[in-house]
Design an enzyme around this catalytic site. Structure first.
Site, PDB file in Angstrom:
ATOM      1  CB  SER A 174      -0.939  -0.067   1.212  1.00 39.32           C
ATOM      2  OG  SER A 174      -2.047   0.739   1.045  1.00 39.32           O
ATOM      3  CE  LYS A 205     -13.528  14.629  -7.452  1.00 43.07           C
ATOM      4  NZ  LYS A 205     -14.180  15.615  -6.556  1.00 43.07           N
TER       5      LYS A 205
END
Length: 346
Positions: free
Chosen positions: A107, A147
């Site tokens: 991540s 986004k």
């Protein structure tokens, strides 16, 4: 005879002073030190402060490089951005090393690895799974996800701009579909520079390599260089302990119970003081950890029920209800049914 001996000693001292290369240890001490530090576990603000402190120590000691050993499943995006900005702004090359064996740069760790001026991975390590999720691991809305992914991919392309096209495509896939790869795959594609078995092996392989730091190109001379480890300070260790969900919940439970004891038997100060300190410490942990606010609401409701039972006794009915509510809150406080294998956010 003695005067002649003193004369020879004086002459040798003059020669050594005029020609430093004549010192037998000069070559051994020529290499500037390398500073090391370690990130282990989910990202916390403590790690950012640890990195800043290590950079100051490296500057004071004239270090030639900082090696950040990384093993993280990820963390909050805002904190990740601050760590990335700090690495990129460093005047000393920062080498991100995913280690030891079995470690991951999951991540947010993917972005931190890409932010390093050079990067390396130990055998049996992984990198990737950088798709964004919510604070408690839940999926975010489609518009917001689009986004956030767009911003992350732009950041990844910027950080990996000097890498092969295959590496750029892999970075996009890690963000779009959560793809993860092994150390061998990452090195082969060019997403990561080196594979190193341990720190000594890494220092050997870094010898002679160049790192672009700002507008300058720095050549490393790390083989045989002294290593200065910068462990976490006592305060940083304490804050890392408070960021453990089990510790945070324990402090919350003890704090609530101590405050209730103080309210039920006023006049003392020990229980109230202990309860206040525990609640303050628990507040720090709750502020750092990905908390399920629905669970926290249950804990607050339980506290209110306990308080009402003290002021208006109901033969244990409110207490029993409060206990059940508190247990329910505890079960979901740091858990979410949608938590992915690489924890919470990118």
């Amino acid at each position: 005879m003695r005067k002649g001996w003193y004369g020879w000693v004086f002459a040798i001292a003059i020669i050594l002073a005029l020609f430093p290369g004549a010192h037998p240890t000069a070559a051994q001490n020529a290499a500037a030190p390398v500073v090391t530090l370690r990130f282990e576990g989910s990202l916390t603000p403590v790690m950012l402060e640890h990195l800043k402190r290590a950079e100051k120590i490296a500057q004071n000691q004239g270090a030639q490089a900082i090696i950040l050993e990384l093993d993280t499943p990820g963390g909050e995006i805002g904190l990740m951005n601050q760590i990335v900005e700090n690495i990129r702004a460093s005047a000393i090359p920062v080498i991100v090393y995913v280690a030891p064996r079995g470690a991951m740069a999951g991540s947010a760790g993917t972005m931190i690895t890409l932010a390093g001026h050079l990067s390396a991975m130990a055998p049996e390590t992984t990198i990737g799974a950088a798709s964004p999720v919510g604070p408690s691991g839940e999926d975010i809305g489609e518009t917001m996800q689009s986004k956030v992914k767009g911003m992350l991919k732009a950041t990844a392309r910027t950080l990996a701009s000097n890498r092969p096209p295959e590496a750029l495509r892999l970075a996009d896939e890690m963000i779009d579909s959560g793809k993860a790869v092994s150390n061998a795959e990452a090195v082969k594609i060019g997403l990561v520079d080196l594979q190193a078995n341990n720190l000594n092996d890494l220092l050997r392989q870094l010898e002679g390599m160049q790192a672009n730091v700002g507008e300058q190109t720095v050549t490393l001379h790390t083989q045989g260089a002294p290593v200065r480890d910068v462990p976490r300070s006592l305060i940083e260790e304490l804050l890392m302990v408070l960021a453990n969900p089990n510790i945070a919940f324990l402090l919350l439970a003890v704090g609530v119970q101590a405050v209730l004891i103080e309210i039920a038997s006023p006049g003392g100060w020990v229980a109230g003081f202990i309860g206040s300190v525990c609640l303050l410490l628990a507040t720090y942990g709750l502020g750092v950890l990905p908390v399920n606010w629905f669970g926290l609401l249950f804990v607050v409701m339980a506290f209110v029920l306990f308080l009402l039972d003290i002021k208006a006794p109901t033969h244990g009915v409110l207490t029993a209800t409060g206990v059940a509510t508190f247990i329910a809150g505890a079960l979901v406080l740091f858990n979410s049914p949608n938590v992915p294998s690489f924890q919470r956010v990118s």
